[in-house]
Write a protein that holds these residues in place. Structure first.
Motif, PDB file in Angstrom:
ATOM      1  N   ILE A 113       3.485 -25.806 -68.577  1.00 52.21           N
ATOM      2  CA  ILE A 113       3.881 -26.671 -69.686  1.00 52.21           C
ATOM      3  C   ILE A 113       2.952 -26.388 -70.853  1.00 52.21           C
ATOM      4  O   ILE A 113       1.738 -26.456 -70.698  1.00 52.21           O
ATOM      5  CB  ILE A 113       3.797 -28.158 -69.288  1.00 52.21           C
ATOM      6  N   GLN A 114       3.536 -26.064 -72.019  1.00 50.01           N
ATOM      7  CA  GLN A 114       2.750 -25.803 -73.218  1.00 50.01           C
ATOM      8  C   GLN A 114       3.213 -26.730 -74.329  1.00 50.01           C
ATOM      9  O   GLN A 114       4.407 -26.790 -74.629  1.00 50.01           O
ATOM     10  CB  GLN A 114       2.921 -24.363 -73.692  1.00 50.01           C
ATOM     11  N   ALA A 119       5.331 -29.840 -82.722  1.00 51.05           N
ATOM     12  CA  ALA A 119       6.730 -29.490 -82.900  1.00 51.05           C
ATOM     13  C   ALA A 119       7.564 -29.492 -81.626  1.00 51.05           C
ATOM     14  O   ALA A 119       8.723 -29.868 -81.651  1.00 51.05           O
ATOM     15  CB  ALA A 119       6.831 -28.115 -83.556  1.00 51.05           C
ATOM     16  N   ALA A 120       6.995 -29.050 -80.514  1.00 46.97           N
ATOM     17  CA  ALA A 120       7.821 -28.856 -79.330  1.00 46.97           C
ATOM     18  C   ALA A 120       6.970 -28.746 -78.079  1.00 46.97           C
ATOM     19  O   ALA A 120       5.757 -28.578 -78.133  1.00 46.97           O
ATOM     20  CB  ALA A 120       8.652 -27.588 -79.491  1.00 46.97           C
ATOM     21  N   VAL A 121       7.653 -28.827 -76.939  1.00 48.44           N
ATOM     22  CA  VAL A 121       7.041 -28.585 -75.642  1.00 48.44           C
ATOM     23  C   VAL A 121       7.870 -27.499 -74.978  1.00 48.44           C
ATOM     24  O   VAL A 121       9.090 -27.613 -74.878  1.00 48.44           O
ATOM     25  CB  VAL A 121       7.023 -29.862 -74.772  1.00 48.44           C
ATOM     26  N   ASP A 122       7.201 -26.457 -74.554  1.00 48.83           N
ATOM     27  CA  ASP A 122       7.857 -25.320 -73.924  1.00 48.83           C
ATOM     28  C   ASP A 122       7.470 -25.321 -72.450  1.00 48.83           C
ATOM     29  O   ASP A 122       6.283 -25.386 -72.124  1.00 48.83           O
ATOM     30  CB  ASP A 122       7.404 -24.030 -74.607  1.00 48.83           C
ATOM     31  N   ILE A 123       8.456 -25.293 -71.579  1.00 47.32           N
ATOM     32  CA  ILE A 123       8.189 -25.291 -70.141  1.00 47.32           C
ATOM     33  C   ILE A 123       8.801 -24.028 -69.559  1.00 47.32           C
ATOM     34  O   ILE A 123       9.984 -23.761 -69.736  1.00 47.32           O
ATOM     35  CB  ILE A 123       8.767 -26.536 -69.448  1.00 47.32           C
ATOM     36  N   LYS A 131      11.523 -14.598 -61.673  1.00 42.79           N
ATOM     37  CA  LYS A 131      12.120 -14.554 -63.003  1.00 42.79           C
ATOM     38  C   LYS A 131      11.723 -15.798 -63.804  1.00 42.79           C
ATOM     39  O   LYS A 131      11.883 -16.917 -63.334  1.00 42.79           O
ATOM     40  CB  LYS A 131      13.636 -14.494 -62.878  1.00 42.79           C
ATOM     41  N   PRO A 132      11.183 -15.609 -65.020  1.00 49.53           N
ATOM     42  CA  PRO A 132      10.825 -16.786 -65.821  1.00 49.53           C
ATOM     43  C   PRO A 132      12.055 -17.387 -66.511  1.00 49.53           C
ATOM     44  O   PRO A 132      12.901 -16.670 -67.024  1.00 49.53           O
ATOM     45  CB  PRO A 132       9.844 -16.225 -66.849  1.00 49.53           C
ATOM     46  N   LEU A 133      12.142 -18.703 -66.488  1.00 49.44           N
ATOM     47  CA  LEU A 133      13.203 -19.425 -67.179  1.00 49.44           C
ATOM     48  C   LEU A 133      12.537 -20.469 -68.063  1.00 49.44           C
ATOM     49  O   LEU A 133      11.694 -21.234 -67.601  1.00 49.44           O
ATOM     50  CB  LEU A 133      14.138 -20.109 -66.178  1.00 49.44           C
ATOM     51  N   LYS A 134      12.898 -20.497 -69.345  1.00 50.87           N
ATOM     52  CA  LYS A 134      12.255 -21.418 -70.278  1.00 50.87           C
ATOM     53  C   LYS A 134      13.163 -22.571 -70.645  1.00 50.87           C
ATOM     54  O   LYS A 134      14.364 -22.409 -70.774  1.00 50.87           O
ATOM     55  CB  LYS A 134      11.837 -20.685 -71.547  1.00 50.87           C
ATOM     56  N   VAL A 135      12.528 -23.714 -70.830  1.00 48.47           N
ATOM     57  CA  VAL A 135      13.198 -24.912 -71.306  1.00 48.47           C
ATOM     58  C   VAL A 135      12.325 -25.446 -72.438  1.00 48.47           C
ATOM     59  O   VAL A 135      11.110 -25.499 -72.306  1.00 48.47           O
ATOM     60  CB  VAL A 135      13.314 -25.972 -70.186  1.00 48.47           C
ATOM     61  N   MET A 136      12.956 -25.829 -73.555  1.00 48.11           N
ATOM     62  CA  MET A 136      12.200 -26.360 -74.674  1.00 48.11           C
ATOM     63  C   MET A 136      12.626 -27.791 -74.948  1.00 48.11           C
ATOM     64  O   MET A 136      13.815 -28.109 -74.933  1.00 48.11           O
ATOM     65  CB  MET A 136      12.411 -25.512 -75.925  1.00 48.11           C
ATOM     66  N   TYR A 137      11.647 -28.637 -75.184  1.00 50.71           N
ATOM     67  CA  TYR A 137      11.893 -30.020 -75.578  1.00 50.71           C
ATOM     68  C   TYR A 137      11.442 -30.170 -77.025  1.00 50.71           C
ATOM     69  O   TYR A 137      10.341 -29.755 -77.380  1.00 50.71           O
ATOM     70  CB  TYR A 137      11.115 -30.991 -74.686  1.00 50.71           C
ATOM     71  N   TRP A 159      11.442 -22.130 -82.571  1.00 50.34           N
ATOM     72  CA  TRP A 159      11.241 -21.307 -81.387  1.00 50.34           C
ATOM     73  C   TRP A 159       9.761 -21.230 -81.107  1.00 50.34           C
ATOM     74  O   TRP A 159       8.933 -21.464 -81.964  1.00 50.34           O
ATOM     75  CB  TRP A 159      11.835 -19.908 -81.543  1.00 50.34           C
ATOM     76  N   GLY A 160       9.443 -20.904 -79.899  1.00 52.31           N
ATOM     77  CA  GLY A 160       8.044 -20.754 -79.531  1.00 52.31           C
ATOM     78  C   GLY A 160       7.936 -19.823 -78.347  1.00 52.31           C
ATOM     79  O   GLY A 160       8.839 -19.729 -77.536  1.00 52.31           O
ATOM     80  N   SER A 161       6.852 -19.098 -78.295  1.00 52.30           N
ATOM     81  CA  SER A 161       6.627 -18.226 -77.155  1.00 52.30           C
ATOM     82  C   SER A 161       5.141 -18.042 -76.961  1.00 52.30           C
ATOM     83  O   SER A 161       4.357 -18.151 -77.892  1.00 52.30           O
ATOM     84  CB  SER A 161       7.306 -16.873 -77.361  1.00 52.30           C
ATOM     85  N   SER A 162       4.763 -17.767 -75.724  1.00 54.40           N
ATOM     86  CA  SER A 162       3.362 -17.493 -75.461  1.00 54.40           C
ATOM     87  C   SER A 162       3.160 -15.991 -75.507  1.00 54.40           C
ATOM     88  O   SER A 162       4.055 -15.208 -75.229  1.00 54.40           O
ATOM     89  CB  SER A 162       2.954 -18.052 -74.107  1.00 54.40           C
ATOM     90  N   MET A 163       1.969 -15.614 -75.904  1.00 54.87           N
ATOM     91  CA  MET A 163       1.638 -14.205 -76.032  1.00 54.87           C
ATOM     92  C   MET A 163       0.497 -13.893 -75.075  1.00 54.87           C
ATOM     93  O   MET A 163      -0.157 -14.796 -74.574  1.00 54.87           O
ATOM     94  CB  MET A 163       1.229 -13.917 -77.482  1.00 54.87           C
ATOM     95  N   PRO A 164       0.232 -12.603 -74.799  1.00 59.01           N
ATOM     96  CA  PRO A 164      -0.876 -12.254 -73.918  1.00 59.01           C
ATOM     97  C   PRO A 164      -2.173 -12.891 -74.418  1.00 59.01           C
ATOM     98  O   PRO A 164      -2.411 -12.990 -75.614  1.00 59.01           O
ATOM     99  CB  PRO A 164      -0.938 -10.727 -74.026  1.00 59.01           C
ATOM    100  N   GLY A 165      -2.984 -13.345 -73.502  1.00 54.91           N
ATOM    101  CA  GLY A 165      -4.241 -13.988 -73.861  1.00 54.91           C
ATOM    102  C   GLY A 165      -4.104 -15.482 -74.072  1.00 54.91           C
ATOM    103  O   GLY A 165      -5.057 -16.155 -74.430  1.00 54.91           O
ATOM    104  N   GLY A 166      -2.900 -16.033 -73.889  1.00 54.64           N
ATOM    105  CA  GLY A 166      -2.703 -17.471 -73.991  1.00 54.64           C
ATOM    106  C   GLY A 166      -2.379 -17.979 -75.385  1.00 54.64           C
ATOM    107  O   GLY A 166      -2.208 -19.166 -75.576  1.00 54.64           O
TER     108      GLY A 166
END
Length: 174
Positions: A113-114, A119-123, A131-137, A159-166
């Protein structure tokens, strides 16, 4: 040093607890042997608030903003839809499900959970096949109540995404 860090965190949780109770987001119970056990609702509310802010003075504001966020891509993830079929469920509903003693975290998918700023919560759920599956709140009121079919790629959507290194990357699709 570690005891000081632990004491600070405990104090933060105490302040969060006190502020949420004052705003009537948490019930007030007795103390000592007559105190109520922590339930899924209580734990979900404390976790949302603690993940949403590192400033206890903003506990109520942060809880109200994030707890009411709703799923942006309800049709994209079967695991969430099968347990929370109401397309208008909130982040609080999902967190209560995850915190429930009826939900065995060892048998469900792994998840991360991020909180993406205010703006949002990305799970991100990791399926049994890896396989990763994303859900955004997100706050639907920020979008005027209308939800795009694909909130990650629709014009004017968050939109939001995590990148290498967090690191977390967010923006608006044009």
């Amino acid at each position: 040093m570690f005891s000081a860090i632990g004491a600070r965190r405990c104090k933060t949780l105490s302040v969060i607890d006190r502020q949420l109770k004052a705003a009537k987001h948490l019930p007030v119970f007795g103390r000592g042997p007559s105190a109520r056990d922590v339930d899924a609702s209580y734990l979900a509310r404390i976790l949302i608030t603690r993940m949403a802010t590192d400033r206890p003075a903003r506990a109520v504001e942060s809880f109200e903003r994030f707890a009411s966020m709703q799923i942006a891509n309800a049709g994209h993830h079967h695991w969430v839809n099968s347990r929370l079929p109401d397309p208008d469920h909130t982040l609080l509903d999902l967190m209560e499900l995850l915190c429930s003693p009826d939900h065995d975290l060892t048998k469900g998918p792994e998840f991360v959970i991020q909180f993406l700023g205010q703006a949002a919560v990305d799970i991100e759920f990791i399926t049994a096949k890896g396989k990763p599956l994303k859900v955004m709140y997100i706050s639907r009121s920020d979008l005027g109540g209308d939800m795009p079919e694909d909130p990650y790629n629709s014009p004017g959507s968050l939109w939001g995404s995590s990148m290498p290194g967090g690191a977390v990357r967010t923006g608006w699709t044009v």
